[in-house]
Design a protein around this motif. Sequence first.
Motif, PDB file in Angstrom:
ATOM      1  N   ARG A  95       0.754  -1.155   0.160  1.00  0.00           N
ATOM      2  CA  ARG A  95      -0.168   0.173   0.019  1.00  0.00           C
ATOM      3  C   ARG A  95       0.955   1.283   0.012  1.00  0.00           C
ATOM      4  O   ARG A  95       0.492   2.085  -0.622  1.00  0.00           O
ATOM      5  CB  ARG A  95      -0.725   0.002   1.171  1.00  0.00           C
ATOM      6  N   GLU A 112      -7.069   6.365  -1.563  1.00  0.00           N
ATOM      7  CA  GLU A 112      -7.888   4.931  -1.385  1.00  0.00           C
ATOM      8  C   GLU A 112      -8.563   4.580  -2.590  1.00  0.00           C
ATOM      9  O   GLU A 112      -8.748   3.461  -2.972  1.00  0.00           O
ATOM     10  CB  GLU A 112      -8.846   5.390  -0.263  1.00  0.00           C
ATOM     11  N   ALA A 113      -9.205   5.409  -3.321  1.00  0.00           N
ATOM     12  CA  ALA A 113     -10.058   4.989  -4.889  1.00  0.00           C
ATOM     13  C   ALA A 113      -8.927   4.378  -5.671  1.00  0.00           C
ATOM     14  O   ALA A 113      -9.365   3.384  -6.371  1.00  0.00           O
ATOM     15  CB  ALA A 113     -10.543   6.092  -5.151  1.00  0.00           C
ATOM     16  N   ILE A 115      -6.205   2.955  -4.952  1.00  0.00           N
ATOM     17  CA  ILE A 115      -5.688   1.762  -4.613  1.00  0.00           C
ATOM     18  C   ILE A 115      -6.592   0.627  -4.688  1.00  0.00           C
ATOM     19  O   ILE A 115      -6.309  -0.589  -5.232  1.00  0.00           O
ATOM     20  CB  ILE A 115      -5.149   1.846  -3.189  1.00  0.00           C
ATOM     21  N   ASP A 116      -7.899   0.883  -4.352  1.00  0.00           N
ATOM     22  CA  ASP A 116      -8.921  -0.099  -4.615  1.00  0.00           C
ATOM     23  C   ASP A 116      -8.991  -0.284  -6.249  1.00  0.00           C
ATOM     24  O   ASP A 116      -9.105  -1.516  -6.693  1.00  0.00           O
ATOM     25  CB  ASP A 116     -10.459   0.445  -4.491  1.00  0.00           C
ATOM     26  N   ARG A 117      -8.844   0.760  -7.155  1.00  0.00           N
ATOM     27  CA  ARG A 117      -8.737   0.390  -8.500  1.00  0.00           C
ATOM     28  C   ARG A 117      -7.489  -0.640  -8.871  1.00  0.00           C
ATOM     29  O   ARG A 117      -7.838  -1.755  -9.635  1.00  0.00           O
ATOM     30  CB  ARG A 117      -8.692   1.421  -9.272  1.00  0.00           C
ATOM     31  N   ALA A 119      -6.098  -2.641  -6.984  1.00  0.00           N
ATOM     32  CA  ALA A 119      -6.270  -4.059  -6.340  1.00  0.00           C
ATOM     33  C   ALA A 119      -7.254  -4.896  -7.274  1.00  0.00           C
ATOM     34  O   ALA A 119      -7.079  -6.126  -7.238  1.00  0.00           O
ATOM     35  CB  ALA A 119      -6.942  -3.653  -4.771  1.00  0.00           C
ATOM     36  N   GLU A 120      -8.215  -4.409  -7.753  1.00  0.00           N
ATOM     37  CA  GLU A 120      -9.025  -5.014  -8.721  1.00  0.00           C
ATOM     38  C   GLU A 120      -8.374  -5.545 -10.107  1.00  0.00           C
ATOM     39  O   GLU A 120      -8.486  -6.474 -10.445  1.00  0.00           O
ATOM     40  CB  GLU A 120     -10.111  -4.166  -9.036  1.00  0.00           C
ATOM     41  N   LYS A 126      -3.959  -7.597  -4.331  1.00  0.00           N
ATOM     42  CA  LYS A 126      -5.175  -7.130  -3.315  1.00  0.00           C
ATOM     43  C   LYS A 126      -5.205  -7.793  -2.072  1.00  0.00           C
ATOM     44  O   LYS A 126      -5.403  -7.472  -0.962  1.00  0.00           O
ATOM     45  CB  LYS A 126      -6.409  -7.588  -4.117  1.00  0.00           C
ATOM     46  N   LEU A 129      -1.722  -6.149   0.375  1.00  0.00           N
ATOM     47  CA  LEU A 129      -1.550  -4.399   0.431  1.00  0.00           C
ATOM     48  C   LEU A 129      -1.001  -4.180   1.741  1.00  0.00           C
ATOM     49  O   LEU A 129      -0.295  -3.435   1.836  1.00  0.00           O
ATOM     50  CB  LEU A 129      -3.235  -3.844   0.599  1.00  0.00           C
TER      51      LEU A 129
END
Length: 235
Positions: A95, A112-113, A115-117, A119-120, A126, A129
């Motif tokens: 992360r 955060e958005a 990192i979420d993207r 991770a997908e 994912k 992290l």
Amino acid sequence: MLTVENLHAWYDHSHIIQGISLTVNTGEIVSVIGRNGAGKTTTLRTVMGLVAKRKGRVGFDDQGDILMESTHARYHHGLGYVPEDRRIVPALTVRENLRLGLVASALKGQEEAVIDRIAETFPRLKERLNQVAETMSGGEQQMLAIARATASEPKMIMLDEPSEGIMPVLVDEMFDLFIRLKDQGTTILLVEQNVERALGISDRAYIMDQGVIVHEAPAADLLENKEIQDRYCSV
């Protein structure tokens, strides 16, 4: 997207790149292949502004000639680069490394958005992290380096020998990832020793030998031309 015209580059007095020209169109994966020492890495470093002594023209997107611009400026134009040695920060978590990819980005406030993207797109990361980067395998660290380079949503990313030293199962996963990145709209310029795998996912390819481009063709044509591969791409 990228237009390189009559590009030359030197390390001290050694004339490494000797007048090459190549193009990468928006949405393509283009490979540069060839023997060790052919000048492939120097080509990427020169396009990224990391070789001091250079001449020619490098056009990127709608920016005109960026040859004499700083590496920082090229990054802000949307040009990403993952060097052969990865350069992740081993003592930081996955992360935290991903956040480093956003330090100078307009997306910094959306960490955060982003990192979420990522991770997908990178499911193996994912799960990791919060894992310290140096505890991961070499292939996982390479994926982290690529993920960090995509954090700022570059228009184009240049990858230097991403499969080198990686176990086969992760090589398969990595090349699937490149196709996924292309499908998401990222243009890719790939330098790779694994000729068959590189040609298998590329639209077009250039062969380099001793600092010059010696052949250009659709990747599917080169994939079937073992004579040219043996002549110019054997290590």
